[in-house]
Scaffold this active site. Structure first.
Site, PDB file in Angstrom:
ATOM      1  N   TYR A 103       0.226   9.579   1.900  1.00 10.39           N
ATOM      2  CA  TYR A 103      -0.761   9.259   2.925  1.00 10.39           C
ATOM      3  C   TYR A 103      -0.044   8.758   4.168  1.00 10.39           C
ATOM      4  CZ  TYR A 103      -4.834   7.388   5.327  1.00 10.39           C
ATOM      5  OH  TYR A 103      -5.813   7.145   6.255  1.00 10.39           O
TER       6      TYR A 103
ATOM      7  N   ASP B  77       8.116   6.660   6.549  1.00 12.05           N
ATOM      8  CA  ASP B  77       6.863   5.994   6.885  1.00 12.05           C
ATOM      9  C   ASP B  77       6.857   4.648   6.165  1.00 12.05           C
ATOM     10  OD1 ASP B  77       4.345   5.066   7.325  1.00 12.05           O
ATOM     11  OD2 ASP B  77       3.299   6.909   6.729  1.00 12.05           O
TER      12      ASP B  77
ATOM     13  N   LYS C 124       0.593  -2.175   9.780  1.00  8.68           N
ATOM     14  CA  LYS C 124       0.253  -3.273   8.875  1.00  8.68           C
ATOM     15  C   LYS C 124       0.995  -4.587   9.209  1.00  8.68           C
ATOM     16  CE  LYS C 124      -1.918  -0.095   5.839  1.00  8.68           C
ATOM     17  NZ  LYS C 124      -1.670   1.174   5.245  1.00  8.68           N
TER      18      LYS C 124
HETATM   19  C1  LIG Z   1      -2.062   2.571   6.003  1.00  2.00           C
HETATM   20  C2  LIG Z   1      -1.052   3.663   6.172  1.00  2.00           C
HETATM   21  C3  LIG Z   1      -1.062   4.516   7.280  1.00  2.00           C
HETATM   22  C4  LIG Z   1      -2.180   4.514   8.280  1.00  2.00           C
HETATM   23  O1  LIG Z   1      -2.245   3.323   8.997  1.00  2.00           O
HETATM   24  P1  LIG Z   1      -3.629   2.946   9.727  1.00  2.00           P
HETATM   25  O2  LIG Z   1      -3.303   1.692  10.464  1.00  2.00           O
HETATM   26  O3  LIG Z   1      -4.653   2.771   8.660  1.00  2.00           O
HETATM   27  O4  LIG Z   1      -3.955   4.073  10.635  1.00  2.00           O
HETATM   28  C5  LIG Z   1      -0.014   5.406   7.434  1.00  2.00           C
HETATM   29  N1  LIG Z   1       0.978   5.473   6.534  1.00  2.00           N
HETATM   30  C6  LIG Z   1       1.004   4.689   5.460  1.00  2.00           C
HETATM   31  C7  LIG Z   1       2.148   4.795   4.508  1.00  2.00           C
HETATM   32  C8  LIG Z   1      -0.015   3.775   5.222  1.00  2.00           C
HETATM   33  O5  LIG Z   1      -0.006   3.028   4.128  1.00  2.00           O
END
Ligand SMILES: *Cc1c(COP(=O)(O)O)cnc(C)c1O
Length: 448
Positions: free
Chosen positions: A143, A235, A264
């Site tokens: 994701y 990521d 985050k």
């Molecule tokens: C939460 C998340 C995203 C997306 O971040 P948002 O702030 O919700 O748009 C992208 N990559 C990873 C690995 C995530 O856990």
């Protein structure tokens, strides 16, 4: 447990919001989610006054828990009271950028944006602009936010959009392969090597049950991308400033990605994302280069204050020792409980992340002596190795309905708030205590 107020709120929400929520996963709880009234340390209190030990923590951002330490709270309030934002640069953006560059070796320059989705979208555009290539390799089930390039399913030969509203022709530029599968990656490069702009992956799959990389997998990714002139993008929206402390997961694995996406924790609980990496590549962003990137709210002063003060607090206090120690205790405790009560299941996670995956594949390992003691490490000598999930398909195969429909509710009844489904990660914060761990382990004992 009384949930009258939450039910009434969800009833109202359904009239004015699609599915009654502003982000899809929040509605995964059936028949309706509880609405949060407020946080308190490592706990949340819902609209009906029920209290839960909170292992969801905003789905990752709240490293310090719900009570911000005084120095963080003061800076957030001071910054907000001076005026919300300006559309002109502020000093705090430079301070935060310097902090990240100082602590994350692969990051020479950084650009702050407003969400993880925006970060991965911009990183993908930058990789394509930098290499002049189109294709992005991602991990199946990985994701990277709600964006067109990565909302794909299928496999390398048949990628297709995983959401309505995305043209099939977009997905043709994305190559999904299984995590931990070197052969599939080699095949993708053999076929498309000249047109692969980047491999984009979480260093640990955190949005699909928590899957740890096999020994040598990241070294392999680093090598094969280098060989073909493609970029390696980590990521670290979840793992950044959680796994491996201030150096992030890349320091724990000792890998230098070309680009890293953050989100985050880096915003201390306020909306945030960031792209960091080698100066030469980062200079591709406008106005320095020709890959367009912009945002009205980017580098928002309140977010920058919250993020920077959170990380400074973590640097100056025993935050990582505390959360990693509790994480370790949770995983060890869960490993014992699972061995006793549900030997098929797999405990996963590292540092301050944990999860129990309801692995379905029986028969269970015949002996659990000398298994990974505190979360699956994909150790080939572990008796659970053949059964442990190695990619998203393995996790998808687990008892996801039992997890969400049976198990989750039993934990909630005991006052423990776990992530809304089998796939999302669970987190420990600085606000959690030994008592929270004990209470949670006791609840797992009852519910499993
Ligand atoms: C939460 C998340 C995203 C997306 O971040 P948002 O702030 O919700 O748009 C992208 N990559 C990873 C690995 C995530 O856990």
């Amino acid at each position: 447990m009384n949930d009258e107020h939450s039910r009434a709120l969800y009833d109202r929400a359904l009239s004015v919001m699609p599915g009654g929520v502003n982000s899809t996963v929040r509605a995964a709880i059936e028949p309706y989610p509880f609405f949060v009234q407020k946080g308190d340390g490592g706990h949340v209190i819902d609209a009906d006054g029920n209290r839960y030990v909170d292992w969801v923590l905003g789905l990752g951002p709240l490293l310090l828990g719900h009570d911000l330490p005084e120095q963080v709270r003061a800076e957030v309030q001071r910054t907000a009271s001076e005026g919300p934002m300006y559309g002109a640069p502020t000093e705090i953006e430079v301070d935060h950028a310097e902090f990240v560059v100082r602590h994350v070796p692969s990051v020479e320059k950084i650009r702050f944006v407003n969400s993880g989705t925006e970060a991965t979208t911009s990183a993908v555009r930058l990789a394509r602009g930098h290499t002049g290539r189109n294709k992005i390799v991602v991990m199946q089930g990985g994701y990277h936010g709600a964006q067109e390039t990565t909302l794909v399913e299928g496999d390398a030969d048949n990628p297709r959009p995983s959401s309505a509203g995305i043209p099939q022709s977009f997905s043709e530029h994305t190559i999904p392969v299984p995590f931990n599968d070197e052969d599939a990656m080699r095949e993708a490069f053999a076929k498309h090597g000249d047109d692969i702009a980047a491999v984009l992956t979480e260093p640990i799959l955190c949005n699909y049950g928590i899957v740890y990389p096999e020994e040598g997998y990241h070294e392999f990714l680093r090598e094969i991308t280098d060989e073909h002139g493609s970029l390696l993008i980590f990521d670290e929206v979840i793992t950044g400033f959680r796994v491996g402390g201030l150096g992030c997961a890349q320091s724990e694995f000792d890998i230098t990605p070309d680009l890293t996406t953050f989100g985050k924790i880096i915003g201390g609980g306020f909306p945030v994302g960031a792209i960091g990496g080698k100066a030469e590549i980062m200079e591709g962003f406008t106005p320095a280069g020709d890959v367009f990137q912009a945002g009205t709210f980017s580098g928002h002063p309140v977010t920058m204050a919250a993020g920077l003060e959170t990380l400074k607090f973590a640097a100056e206090n025993d935050v990582y020792d505390h959360v990693n120690d509790l994480g370790d205790r949770l995983r060890r405790g869960l490993t014992d409980i699972v061995a006793d009560q549900a030997p098929n299941y797999t405990v996963t996670g590292t540092d301050s992340m944990f999860k129990v995956i309801f692995t379905r594949d029986g028969p269970a390992p015949s002996s659990l002596e000398e298994q990974c003691p505190a979360g699956c490490r994909q150790d080939p000598t572990c008796p659970r190795y053949d059964y442990s999930p190695k990619n998203a398909a393995d996790v998808k195969n687990a008892e996801t309905d039992r997890w969400r429909r049976i198990f989750w509710g039993q934990m909630k009844e005991q006052g423990v708030f776990l992530s809304q489904n089998q796939f999302e990660c669970q987190f420990v914060s600085y606000g959690h205590t030994d008592a929270d761990v004990e209470e949670t382990l006791e609840a797992y004992k009852q519910a499993l």
